[in-house]
Motif scaffolding. Structure first.
Motif, PDB file in Angstrom:
ATOM      1  N   GLN A  56      -6.383  -0.973  -3.016  1.00 11.52           N
ATOM      2  CA  GLN A  56      -7.481  -0.168  -2.485  1.00 11.52           C
ATOM      3  C   GLN A  56      -8.657  -1.041  -2.061  1.00 11.52           C
ATOM      4  O   GLN A  56      -9.329  -0.743  -1.070  1.00 11.52           O
ATOM      5  CB  GLN A  56      -7.938   0.858  -3.529  1.00 11.52           C
ATOM      6  CG  GLN A  56      -7.049   2.092  -3.601  1.00 11.52           C
ATOM      7  CD  GLN A  56      -7.789   3.293  -4.140  1.00 11.52           C
ATOM      8  OE1 GLN A  56      -8.537   3.187  -5.098  1.00 11.52           O
ATOM      9  NE2 GLN A  56      -7.571   4.443  -3.528  1.00 11.52           N
ATOM     10  N   THR A  57      -8.901  -2.110  -2.804  1.00 11.88           N
ATOM     11  CA  THR A  57      -9.982  -3.016  -2.431  1.00 11.88           C
ATOM     12  C   THR A  57      -9.739  -3.597  -1.046  1.00 11.88           C
ATOM     13  O   THR A  57     -10.635  -3.627  -0.196  1.00 11.88           O
ATOM     14  CB  THR A  57     -10.106  -4.167  -3.459  1.00 11.88           C
ATOM     15  OG1 THR A  57     -10.419  -3.616  -4.732  1.00 11.88           O
ATOM     16  CG2 THR A  57     -11.183  -5.143  -3.046  1.00 11.88           C
ATOM     17  N   VAL A  58      -8.500  -4.045  -0.797  1.00 17.92           N
ATOM     18  CA  VAL A  58      -8.151  -4.609   0.508  1.00 17.92           C
ATOM     19  C   VAL A  58      -8.267  -3.554   1.598  1.00 17.92           C
ATOM     20  O   VAL A  58      -8.796  -3.816   2.691  1.00 17.92           O
ATOM     21  CB  VAL A  58      -6.722  -5.197   0.471  1.00 17.92           C
ATOM     22  CG1 VAL A  58      -6.256  -5.563   1.876  1.00 17.92           C
ATOM     23  CG2 VAL A  58      -6.681  -6.419  -0.430  1.00 17.92           C
ATOM     24  N   ILE A  90      -9.233   3.591   5.357  1.00 14.83           N
ATOM     25  CA  ILE A  90      -9.994   3.695   4.113  1.00 14.83           C
ATOM     26  C   ILE A  90      -9.376   4.784   3.237  1.00 14.83           C
ATOM     27  O   ILE A  90      -9.256   5.931   3.667  1.00 14.83           O
ATOM     28  CB  ILE A  90     -11.476   4.025   4.393  1.00 14.83           C
ATOM     29  CG1 ILE A  90     -12.133   2.881   5.156  1.00 14.83           C
ATOM     30  CG2 ILE A  90     -12.231   4.288   3.093  1.00 14.83           C
ATOM     31  CD1 ILE A  90     -13.563   3.161   5.567  1.00 14.83           C
ATOM     32  N   PRO A  91      -8.959   4.466   2.018  1.00 15.92           N
ATOM     33  CA  PRO A  91      -8.311   5.466   1.150  1.00 15.92           C
ATOM     34  C   PRO A  91      -9.245   6.638   0.855  1.00 15.92           C
ATOM     35  O   PRO A  91     -10.441   6.446   0.620  1.00 15.92           O
ATOM     36  CB  PRO A  91      -8.005   4.682  -0.135  1.00 15.92           C
ATOM     37  CG  PRO A  91      -8.080   3.244   0.241  1.00 15.92           C
ATOM     38  CD  PRO A  91      -9.081   3.161   1.361  1.00 15.92           C
ATOM     39  N   LYS A  92      -8.695   7.828   0.891  1.00 20.09           N
ATOM     40  CA  LYS A  92      -9.514   9.001   0.575  1.00 20.09           C
ATOM     41  C   LYS A  92      -9.974   8.989  -0.869  1.00 20.09           C
ATOM     42  O   LYS A  92     -11.011   9.551  -1.204  1.00 20.09           O
ATOM     43  CB  LYS A  92      -8.721  10.282   0.863  1.00 20.09           C
ATOM     44  CG  LYS A  92      -8.519  10.544   2.340  1.00 20.09           C
ATOM     45  CD  LYS A  92      -7.881  11.891   2.587  1.00 20.09           C
ATOM     46  CE  LYS A  92      -7.732  12.157   4.078  1.00 20.09           C
ATOM     47  NZ  LYS A  92      -7.128  13.471   4.359  1.00 20.09           N
ATOM     48  N   LYS A  93      -9.226   8.318  -1.733  1.00 23.14           N
ATOM     49  CA  LYS A  93      -9.623   8.239  -3.134  1.00 23.14           C
ATOM     50  C   LYS A  93     -10.945   7.502  -3.289  1.00 23.14           C
ATOM     51  O   LYS A  93     -11.667   7.715  -4.244  1.00 23.14           O
ATOM     52  CB  LYS A  93      -8.542   7.543  -3.954  1.00 23.14           C
ATOM     53  CG  LYS A  93      -7.294   8.381  -4.162  1.00 23.14           C
ATOM     54  CD  LYS A  93      -6.306   7.660  -5.065  1.00 23.14           C
ATOM     55  CE  LYS A  93      -5.059   8.522  -5.289  1.00 23.14           C
ATOM     56  NZ  LYS A  93      -4.081   7.836  -6.158  1.00 23.14           N
ATOM     57  N   SER A  94     -11.253   6.605  -2.331  1.00 23.18           N
ATOM     58  CA  SER A  94     -12.510   5.864  -2.434  1.00 23.18           C
ATOM     59  C   SER A  94     -13.702   6.771  -2.218  1.00 23.18           C
ATOM     60  O   SER A  94     -14.813   6.458  -2.621  1.00 23.18           O
ATOM     61  CB  SER A  94     -12.540   4.734  -1.405  1.00 23.18           C
ATOM     62  OG  SER A  94     -12.611   5.260  -0.088  1.00 23.18           O
TER      63      SER A  94
END
Length: 444
Positions: A24-26, A209-213
């Motif tokens: 997720q960071t990447v 961009i992940p939605k979890k972020s």
């Protein structure tokens, strides 16, 4: 700190994901880096459009007014960031970040598309600078909040440096792209294609961009903490930011035009100056961000590196024989681009200092909102610099320097840019001396 704030901070830390989740960071860094294209591609390359507007009768109106478009575009973006970041960093509206970003993509791409049919200079100012700038801000602000929230537990300055480095990659590539589009298809078709690029890359970046972020935003609404406004540190850094930025936007706006008018370089070589200006920032943004995170140097000291380096580049490279020796103008583009581009990477260090002050005084602070306010200070500088640039070109040469670049019609503009760099740095020195004085008083 009040019980409610303590509960909020605890909940926030619990909801903020650990930076150890590398995937997720990447993806967050990749998505935010990709979004630099629709956000900053045009603002950082507008000098190419301006040079075209000045040499072709595309729209009616004073040619000097075309310089206002680029600086106003940057000004609108930076001035609207404080408002959006304040709203979207609160628990009540944070869930709207992705919606706002998507709306920004639609507004920016539509504004650029419609501007391709403009017939007056003021049409371009309204569509490209105001509407396009607002749409770009609606896209850019949520991305900074994603980075701020994800890296709150560490390496935030380095993460900002990475995204700012991507911004310089965009500033390096887009001048050549825009020049090629204008040269082969004409300026109006070039603007239409750019509108399509904004649309595609904007949606692609938001998809990466992940939605979890954005799911860490389910927090209980609370009052916005304004206590940082009572600290002198915030105002010193804000003034330094505004003063430096008043000069920073001018080379970006006029460098291509300067190369064309004084050295009589071709369009592609003039565009190359903008690219050369942005290339060094790819590395320097990350380096200054890393220094802000890892170094024993204070934020005030780190800030001196880009400000002093920028001032020296202006006075001793741009101001001397750059109107006669192309190599000097290239060296200026490299030197100024290296130091000035990295200035924004110092902000995370400033925020860290404000966080420390808030902790010492048992106060809450929303770092994403503060970062937006820093952008607002830069916007003030851009607007002032943009208006000043038009008048400085009317002032023209510094009469006592006919042999140097100061003696060209850009002389007053060069002097103004250099002074802004130096004064912007010295504003921060006051913060450093103030802290030293406090320590001396405590020891006594």
């Amino acid at each position: 700190m009040e019980l409610e704030d303590l509960e909020h901070e605890g909940a926030q830390r619990a909801e903020t994901p650990a930076p150890s989740n590398r995937k997720q960071t990447v993806l967050i860094l990749l998505g935010c880096s990709l979004l630099q294209i629709p956000c900053w591609g045009l603002p950082m390359s507008f000098a190419i459009f301006q040079d075209t507007y000045n040499h072709q009768n595309i729209v009616h109106g004073p040619k000097s007014a075309t310089g206002v478009i680029g600086t106003t575009l940057n000004g609108v973006m930076y001035l609207s960031m404080p408002i959006l970041s304040t709203v979207l960093d609160s628990g009540r509206w944070a869930s709207w970040r992705r919606v706002v970003a998507i709306a920004g993509v639609l507004l920016a791409s539509a504004s650029f598309l419609v501007s391709s049919w403009s017939t007056e200079v003021w049409h371009l100012i309204v569509l490209q600078a105001v509407c396009g700038g607002l749409g770009s801000t609606m896209l850019f602000t949520p991305t900074t909040l994603f980075v701020d929230e994800w890296f709150r537990n560490g390496n935030r300055a380095t993460a900002y440096g990475v995204t700012l480095s991507s911004k310089n990659v965009v500033g390096t590539a887009t001048p050549f792209l825009i020049y090629a589009l204008i040269d082969r298809l004409g300026v109006r078709n070039a603007i239409r294609i750019w509108a399509a690029i904004v649309f595609v890359t904007g949606f692609l970046g938001m998809f990466v961009i992940p939605k979890k972020s954005t799911g860490l935003i389910h927090r209980r609404p609370r009052k916005i903490p304004w206590s940082f406004l009572t600290h002198r540190t915030f105002y010193i850094y804000s003034i330094a930011n505004a003063v430096f930025s008043a000069g920073y936007g001018l080379p970006q706006t006029y460098l291509s035009q300067y190369a064309s008018n004084t050295l009589h370089l071709s369009g592609i070589l003039s565009a190359m100056m903008i690219a050369i200006f942005n290339i060094p920032g790819i590395a320097s943004c990350v380096a200054i961000g890393w220094l802000s995170d890892k170094s024993w140097l204070s934020p005030s000291t780190v800030t001196q590196i880009p400000t002093l380096g920028s001032g020296l580049a202006v006075f001793f490279l741009w101001g001397l024989k750059s109107h006669q020796i192309p190599a000097l103008l290239i060296l200026f583009s490299i030197g100024y681009g290296t130091f000035a581009s990295a200035f924004s990477s110092t902000w995370a260090g400033w925020i860290k200092e404000l966080e420390r002050e808030a902790s010492e005084n048992n106060e809450a602070i929303n770092t994403g909102m503060v970062y937006g306010l820093m952008n607002g200070a830069r916007g003030v500088g851009y607007v002032v610099g943009g208006l000043a640039g038009v008048e400085l070109l009317k002032v023209g040469a510094v009469e006592q320097s006919p042999r140097w670049a100061y003696g060209t019609k850009y002389g007053a503009l060069i002097v103004f840019t250099g002074i802004c760099s130096i004064v912007g740095g010295w504003s921060v020195v006051w913060q450093m001396y103030g802290k030293m004085a406090k320590r001396c008083l405590r020891s006594v």
